[in-house]
Design a protein around this motif. Structure first.
Motif, PDB file in Angstrom:
ATOM      1  N   ALA A 152      -2.913  -6.265  10.508  1.00  0.00           N
ATOM      2  CA  ALA A 152      -3.371  -4.956  10.988  1.00  0.00           C
ATOM      3  C   ALA A 152      -3.078  -3.842   9.983  1.00  0.00           C
ATOM      4  O   ALA A 152      -3.524  -2.709  10.171  1.00  0.00           O
ATOM      5  CB  ALA A 152      -2.712  -4.641  12.330  1.00  0.00           C
ATOM      6  N   CYS A 153      -2.361  -4.142   8.924  1.00  0.00           N
ATOM      7  CA  CYS A 153      -1.945  -3.135   7.932  1.00  0.00           C
ATOM      8  C   CYS A 153      -2.907  -3.139   6.748  1.00  0.00           C
ATOM      9  O   CYS A 153      -2.846  -4.016   5.892  1.00  0.00           O
ATOM     10  CB  CYS A 153      -0.514  -3.426   7.458  1.00  0.00           C
ATOM     11  N   THR A 154      -3.763  -2.151   6.687  1.00  0.00           N
ATOM     12  CA  THR A 154      -4.750  -2.084   5.608  1.00  0.00           C
ATOM     13  C   THR A 154      -4.161  -1.603   4.288  1.00  0.00           C
ATOM     14  O   THR A 154      -4.780  -1.786   3.237  1.00  0.00           O
ATOM     15  CB  THR A 154      -5.920  -1.156   5.996  1.00  0.00           C
ATOM     16  N   GLU A 155      -2.986  -1.001   4.316  1.00  0.00           N
ATOM     17  CA  GLU A 155      -2.386  -0.479   3.087  1.00  0.00           C
ATOM     18  C   GLU A 155      -1.181  -1.289   2.607  1.00  0.00           C
ATOM     19  O   GLU A 155      -0.526  -0.884   1.650  1.00  0.00           O
ATOM     20  CB  GLU A 155      -1.989   0.985   3.268  1.00  0.00           C
ATOM     21  N   CYS A 156      -0.876  -2.409   3.222  1.00  0.00           N
ATOM     22  CA  CYS A 156       0.236  -3.242   2.750  1.00  0.00           C
ATOM     23  C   CYS A 156      -0.151  -3.869   1.414  1.00  0.00           C
ATOM     24  O   CYS A 156      -1.237  -4.429   1.282  1.00  0.00           O
ATOM     25  CB  CYS A 156       0.567  -4.326   3.766  1.00  0.00           C
ATOM     26  N   LEU A 157       0.738  -3.734   0.438  1.00  0.00           N
ATOM     27  CA  LEU A 157       0.461  -4.199  -0.922  1.00  0.00           C
ATOM     28  C   LEU A 157       1.571  -5.096  -1.454  1.00  0.00           C
ATOM     29  O   LEU A 157       2.732  -4.951  -1.070  1.00  0.00           O
ATOM     30  CB  LEU A 157       0.373  -3.019  -1.899  1.00  0.00           C
ATOM     31  N   LYS A 172      12.996   5.238   3.503  1.00  0.00           N
ATOM     32  CA  LYS A 172      14.218   5.869   2.981  1.00  0.00           C
ATOM     33  C   LYS A 172      13.967   6.773   1.777  1.00  0.00           C
ATOM     34  O   LYS A 172      14.762   7.648   1.497  1.00  0.00           O
ATOM     35  CB  LYS A 172      15.237   4.795   2.574  1.00  0.00           C
ATOM     36  N   GLN A 173      12.852   6.558   1.071  1.00  0.00           N
ATOM     37  CA  GLN A 173      12.618   7.284  -0.179  1.00  0.00           C
ATOM     38  C   GLN A 173      11.491   8.303  -0.109  1.00  0.00           C
ATOM     39  O   GLN A 173      11.215   8.979  -1.090  1.00  0.00           O
ATOM     40  CB  GLN A 173      12.334   6.277  -1.301  1.00  0.00           C
ATOM     41  N   GLY A 174      10.836   8.410   1.041  1.00  0.00           N
ATOM     42  CA  GLY A 174       9.772   9.394   1.208  1.00  0.00           C
ATOM     43  C   GLY A 174       8.466   8.967   0.554  1.00  0.00           C
ATOM     44  O   GLY A 174       8.279   7.821   0.160  1.00  0.00           O
ATOM     45  N   LYS A 175       7.542   9.934   0.437  1.00  0.00           N
ATOM     46  CA  LYS A 175       6.199   9.686  -0.104  1.00  0.00           C
ATOM     47  C   LYS A 175       6.277   9.357  -1.593  1.00  0.00           C
ATOM     48  O   LYS A 175       6.963  10.034  -2.347  1.00  0.00           O
ATOM     49  CB  LYS A 175       5.314  10.904   0.093  1.00  0.00           C
ATOM     50  N   GLN A 176       5.541   8.311  -1.964  1.00  0.00           N
ATOM     51  CA  GLN A 176       5.463   7.898  -3.364  1.00  0.00           C
ATOM     52  C   GLN A 176       4.100   7.279  -3.633  1.00  0.00           C
ATOM     53  O   GLN A 176       3.418   6.835  -2.713  1.00  0.00           O
ATOM     54  CB  GLN A 176       6.545   6.857  -3.682  1.00  0.00           C
ATOM     55  N   ASP A 177       3.721   7.247  -4.911  1.00  0.00           N
ATOM     56  CA  ASP A 177       2.499   6.572  -5.318  1.00  0.00           C
ATOM     57  C   ASP A 177       2.830   5.122  -5.642  1.00  0.00           C
ATOM     58  O   ASP A 177       3.871   4.829  -6.251  1.00  0.00           O
ATOM     59  CB  ASP A 177       1.894   7.244  -6.558  1.00  0.00           C
ATOM     60  N   TYR A 178       1.940   4.219  -5.238  1.00  0.00           N
ATOM     61  CA  TYR A 178       2.120   2.792  -5.467  1.00  0.00           C
ATOM     62  C   TYR A 178       0.827   2.213  -6.006  1.00  0.00           C
ATOM     63  O   TYR A 178      -0.263   2.679  -5.681  1.00  0.00           O
ATOM     64  CB  TYR A 178       2.481   2.068  -4.164  1.00  0.00           C
ATOM     65  N   GLU A 179       0.963   1.151  -6.796  1.00  0.00           N
ATOM     66  CA  GLU A 179      -0.181   0.418  -7.322  1.00  0.00           C
ATOM     67  C   GLU A 179       0.079  -1.067  -7.089  1.00  0.00           C
ATOM     68  O   GLU A 179       1.192  -1.549  -7.302  1.00  0.00           O
ATOM     69  CB  GLU A 179      -0.329   0.693  -8.817  1.00  0.00           C
ATOM     70  N   GLY A 180      -0.941  -1.776  -6.633  1.00  0.00           N
ATOM     71  CA  GLY A 180      -0.779  -3.207  -6.392  1.00  0.00           C
ATOM     72  C   GLY A 180      -2.054  -3.802  -5.824  1.00  0.00           C
ATOM     73  O   GLY A 180      -3.128  -3.209  -5.914  1.00  0.00           O
ATOM     74  N   VAL A 181      -1.900  -4.975  -5.242  1.00  0.00           N
ATOM     75  CA  VAL A 181      -3.045  -5.651  -4.634  1.00  0.00           C
ATOM     76  C   VAL A 181      -2.812  -5.768  -3.140  1.00  0.00           C
ATOM     77  O   VAL A 181      -1.674  -5.865  -2.674  1.00  0.00           O
ATOM     78  CB  VAL A 181      -3.304  -7.036  -5.261  1.00  0.00           C
ATOM     79  N   SER A 182      -3.882  -5.770  -2.406  1.00  0.00           N
ATOM     80  CA  SER A 182      -3.819  -5.876  -0.957  1.00  0.00           C
ATOM     81  C   SER A 182      -3.144  -7.184  -0.553  1.00  0.00           C
ATOM     82  O   SER A 182      -3.543  -8.267  -0.997  1.00  0.00           O
ATOM     83  CB  SER A 182      -5.232  -5.827  -0.374  1.00  0.00           C
ATOM     84  N   LEU A 231      -5.279  -1.618  -6.202  1.00  0.00           N
ATOM     85  CA  LEU A 231      -5.360  -0.419  -5.377  1.00  0.00           C
ATOM     86  C   LEU A 231      -4.256   0.548  -5.734  1.00  0.00           C
ATOM     87  O   LEU A 231      -3.157   0.139  -6.129  1.00  0.00           O
ATOM     88  CB  LEU A 231      -5.234  -0.803  -3.901  1.00  0.00           C
ATOM     89  N   LYS A 232      -4.527   1.825  -5.557  1.00  0.00           N
ATOM     90  CA  LYS A 232      -3.516   2.877  -5.714  1.00  0.00           C
ATOM     91  C   LYS A 232      -3.457   3.641  -4.401  1.00  0.00           C
ATOM     92  O   LYS A 232      -4.495   4.094  -3.910  1.00  0.00           O
ATOM     93  CB  LYS A 232      -3.866   3.808  -6.868  1.00  0.00           C
ATOM     94  N   ILE A 233      -2.250   3.749  -3.839  1.00  0.00           N
ATOM     95  CA  ILE A 233      -2.082   4.470  -2.579  1.00  0.00           C
ATOM     96  C   ILE A 233      -0.871   5.379  -2.670  1.00  0.00           C
ATOM     97  O   ILE A 233      -0.006   5.211  -3.535  1.00  0.00           O
ATOM     98  CB  ILE A 233      -1.914   3.508  -1.375  1.00  0.00           C
ATOM     99  N   ASN A 234      -0.811   6.346  -1.761  1.00  0.00           N
ATOM    100  CA  ASN A 234       0.373   7.165  -1.568  1.00  0.00           C
ATOM    101  C   ASN A 234       0.891   6.811  -0.186  1.00  0.00           C
ATOM    102  O   ASN A 234       0.163   6.925   0.796  1.00  0.00           O
ATOM    103  CB  ASN A 234       0.032   8.655  -1.667  1.00  0.00           C
ATOM    104  N   ALA A 235       2.115   6.311  -0.133  1.00  0.00           N
ATOM    105  CA  ALA A 235       2.677   5.847   1.143  1.00  0.00           C
ATOM    106  C   ALA A 235       4.109   6.345   1.274  1.00  0.00           C
ATOM    107  O   ALA A 235       4.775   6.618   0.283  1.00  0.00           O
ATOM    108  CB  ALA A 235       2.634   4.329   1.224  1.00  0.00           C
ATOM    109  N   GLU A 236       4.564   6.418   2.522  1.00  0.00           N
ATOM    110  CA  GLU A 236       5.917   6.892   2.789  1.00  0.00           C
ATOM    111  C   GLU A 236       6.870   5.719   2.985  1.00  0.00           C
ATOM    112  O   GLU A 236       6.742   4.952   3.935  1.00  0.00           O
ATOM    113  CB  GLU A 236       5.945   7.791   4.019  1.00  0.00           C
ATOM    114  N   HIS A 237       7.814   5.611   2.058  1.00  0.00           N
ATOM    115  CA  HIS A 237       8.890   4.626   2.193  1.00  0.00           C
ATOM    116  C   HIS A 237       9.874   5.183   3.214  1.00  0.00           C
ATOM    117  O   HIS A 237      10.183   6.377   3.202  1.00  0.00           O
ATOM    118  CB  HIS A 237       9.586   4.413   0.845  1.00  0.00           C
TER     119      HIS A 237
END
Length: 113
Positions: free
Chosen positions: A76-81, A30-40, A22-28
């Motif tokens: 409950a977290c659908t975007e946790c990778l 401390k580091q703000g919005k970033q693109d991430y790639e990984g598996v659910s 999966l590829k998502i854009n999520a807000e860390h």
């Protein structure tokens, strides 16, 4: 696959990349919005077959750092990778809406307890 409530999920990049990536854009936090790639994370837990009675996940980094999170909250977290990095066999947790302590980097193991 595992014999007790306590389970260790050891990570292997080749095996993880066989899962849906999966590829998502999520807000860390401390580091703000970033693109991430990984598996659910939830798909990985489903594949491992989490035992009844498990309530907590423990993320362990190569340097010994650990972070505990509620299994119920992760479910409950659908975007946790389990996120890939630019270095082969190096992983990081991508945990949207969790505190920065849950975003473990240089992840080597996930314990289910």
């Amino acid at each position: 696959m595992f014999g007790s409530v306590n389970q260790d999920l050891l990570l292997n990049e080749a095996a993880l990349r066989e899962m849906e990536v999966l590829k998502i854009n999520a807000e860390h936090p401390k580091q703000g919005k970033q693109d991430y790639e990984g598996v659910s994370l939830n798909a990985l837990l489903d594949l491992a077959g989490v035992k009844d009675g498990a309530t907590t996940l423990v993320f362990m980094a190569a340097d010994g750092y650990t972070s505990e999170v509620s299994l119920e909250e992760v479910r409950a977290c659908t975007e946790c990778l389990v996120g890939f990095t630019n270095t082969l066999e190096k992983f990081k947790m991508v945990m949207p809406n969790f505190p920065s302590s849950a975003w473990a980097k240089d992840l080597v193991k996930i314990e289910v307890k």
